[in-house]
Design an enzyme around this catalytic site. Sequence first.
Site, PDB file in Angstrom:
ATOM      1  CB  CYS A  33     -31.208  -2.680   7.753  1.00 50.36           C
ATOM      2  SG  CYS A  33     -29.483  -3.183   7.720  1.00 50.36           S
ATOM      3  CG  HIS A 285     -30.616  -7.235   6.708  1.00 50.71           C
ATOM      4  ND1 HIS A 285     -30.879  -5.939   6.329  1.00 50.71           N
ATOM      5  CD2 HIS A 285     -31.822  -7.855   6.830  1.00 50.71           C
ATOM      6  CE1 HIS A 285     -32.203  -5.777   6.226  1.00 50.71           C
ATOM      7  NE2 HIS A 285     -32.787  -6.924   6.532  1.00 50.71           N
TER       8      HIS A 285
END
Length: 353
Positions: A33, A285
């Site tokens: 990510c 994330h």
Amino acid sequence: MEEGPRQLQAPWPYSSGKFKNGLVGLSNGGLTCCVNVLLQSFYLTPEFTSILQRWDQMENDVNARNIPYHMCRLFDQMQTSKSGRVSAEMFLHCLQLNHVKVYTQNDAAELFLIVFNLLLDQLQTSAIVEEMKRLYEIKVEQLVQCSCGEVTVKDSRFWSLPVPVIGTQCGKDLTLEDGLTQFFSPQSVRSNSRCPNHDCKMKRSVQKSIKLISVPEVLNLHLTRFCALSSFTRKIYRSVTFPQTLDLNSFPVSERSQTCGSGQESWHYQLYAVLVHIGSALFGHYIAYVKSFKDSMWYKLDDTSVSQVDWMDVTSTFGGHGFMWSETAYVLLYRRMKTDDTKPSSGTQTVGL
Ligand SMILES: [Zn+2]
């Protein structure tokens, strides 16, 4: 692995994706990510892609290790994607061949510097490299004053400014401008280097301060939310508000700056991308909020998912919620406004970059 020379195209039209503005998701290959948001931030900066597209690709650049080649290939795919999502697998492989760890927890600010420096190394064509540097280059002068009074001036440059988020009054909500003020304000530091004044017998305690010489088209700022303590890294969750428009003229400017006096260019900036970290220093994330240059709407990019949001959603990344899984802004990208944008409209519009 299929590889071959790219067909050079005119500037990318950015008409792919569900919203017909070039916004296309990137699939997550497992902890990728961070690479995804970084790629999106380059892709959605047309000032960057228009330079990249003018790169003269040589035959020997067509190889698995070449960063600009694989970046162009990926952006070609994003431009023509019919499914609204693309895999960055080849680019990830290319990073690995350049000894960049990709299937791991990465730091978006660090990764920006690693990828940008690799890109500069591999673009080779000097005119393009210079343009790329100018796009992000923040030139500053650092004044170092010894306690004997001797002043030395050193020039340096940043591709990204680190904005302190600690050290100012705790408890109070911090603004981006507070952080920048702290960055530019004089700091007392101990120095091991010798004072240029030969008669100086002082134990060297020096005052360092920074002034801006020149500012770039794209201003990359990162909030120093991750601080390395002796044996581990800690994340600072405190709230840092940031504005949609920022005036760099309100910070210390060097007398050598070209923009002092009359006829000055605009040092006003408009926010267009926020790279956001969710989680702790150990595990997290990344997602991105980007304001499309085509329709001026805000979008949230979370790997393959792309959705339209509004400014209120972006402000939810200020932080300070005391909840580890809340979204906290980490890297902020501002675009310099054309001089015309900061003045009342004269009725004519300047077109082009
Ligand atoms: Zn001295």
